[in-house]
Design a protein around this motif. Structure first.
Motif, short mmCIF file in Angstrom:
data_model
loop_
_atom_site.label_atom_id
_atom_site.label_comp_id
_atom_site.label_asym_id
_atom_site.label_seq_id
_atom_site.Cartn_x
_atom_site.Cartn_y
_atom_site.Cartn_z
N MET A 185 40.30 30.69 33.35
CA MET A 185 41.53 31.41 33.08
C MET A 185 42.34 31.51 34.37
O MET A 185 41.81 31.74 35.43
CB MET A 185 41.18 32.79 32.53
CG MET A 185 42.30 33.71 32.29
SD MET A 185 43.33 33.66 30.92
CE MET A 185 42.97 33.31 29.46
N THR A 186 43.64 31.32 34.25
CA THR A 186 44.52 31.36 35.39
C THR A 186 44.73 32.80 35.86
O THR A 186 44.90 33.70 35.04
CB THR A 186 45.88 30.75 35.03
OG1 THR A 186 45.68 29.45 34.49
CG2 THR A 186 46.77 30.64 36.23
N ARG A 187 44.73 32.97 37.15
CA ARG A 187 44.99 34.30 37.70
C ARG A 187 46.46 34.66 37.49
O ARG A 187 47.33 33.80 37.46
CB ARG A 187 44.70 34.32 39.20
CG ARG A 187 43.25 34.21 39.53
CD ARG A 187 43.00 34.36 41.00
NE ARG A 187 44.23 34.70 41.72
CZ ARG A 187 44.41 34.57 43.02
NH1 ARG A 187 43.45 34.10 43.75
NH2 ARG A 187 45.54 34.90 43.61
N PHE A 188 46.72 35.95 37.38
CA PHE A 188 48.08 36.44 37.17
C PHE A 188 49.02 35.94 38.27
O PHE A 188 50.15 35.55 38.00
CB PHE A 188 48.08 37.97 37.12
CG PHE A 188 49.42 38.57 36.86
CD1 PHE A 188 49.98 38.54 35.60
CD2 PHE A 188 50.13 39.17 37.88
CE1 PHE A 188 51.22 39.09 35.35
CE2 PHE A 188 51.37 39.74 37.64
CZ PHE A 188 51.92 39.69 36.38
N ASP A 189 48.56 35.91 39.51
CA ASP A 189 49.39 35.49 40.63
C ASP A 189 49.76 34.01 40.58
O ASP A 189 50.70 33.60 41.25
CB ASP A 189 48.68 35.79 41.95
CG ASP A 189 48.53 37.28 42.21
OD1 ASP A 189 49.34 38.06 41.67
OD2 ASP A 189 47.61 37.65 42.95
#
Length: 52
Positions: free
Chosen positions: A1-5
């Motif tokens: 999953m991609t980090r929010f940043d």
């Protein structure tokens, strides 16, 4: 999953707006638009994948 940043700045701003400031009526409209946009994008990607 991609980090929010790692998401684009526009996505981060939209998510922060939804979390902090959006009124209920606008949330309902945003939800409809987002779901429809995501569905359309998924369908386009699947069609492109089948064409290969």
């Amino acid at each position: 999953m991609t980090r929010f940043d790692d998401y684009p700045k526009s996505v981060k701003k939209a998510l922060r707006y939804i979390k902090q400031d959006a009124p209920l009526a606008q949330l309902n409209h945003l939800e409809t638009m987002l779901i429809k946009s995501i569905k359309n994008r998924k369908e386009a990607l699947q069609k492109g994948k089948k064409a290969l």
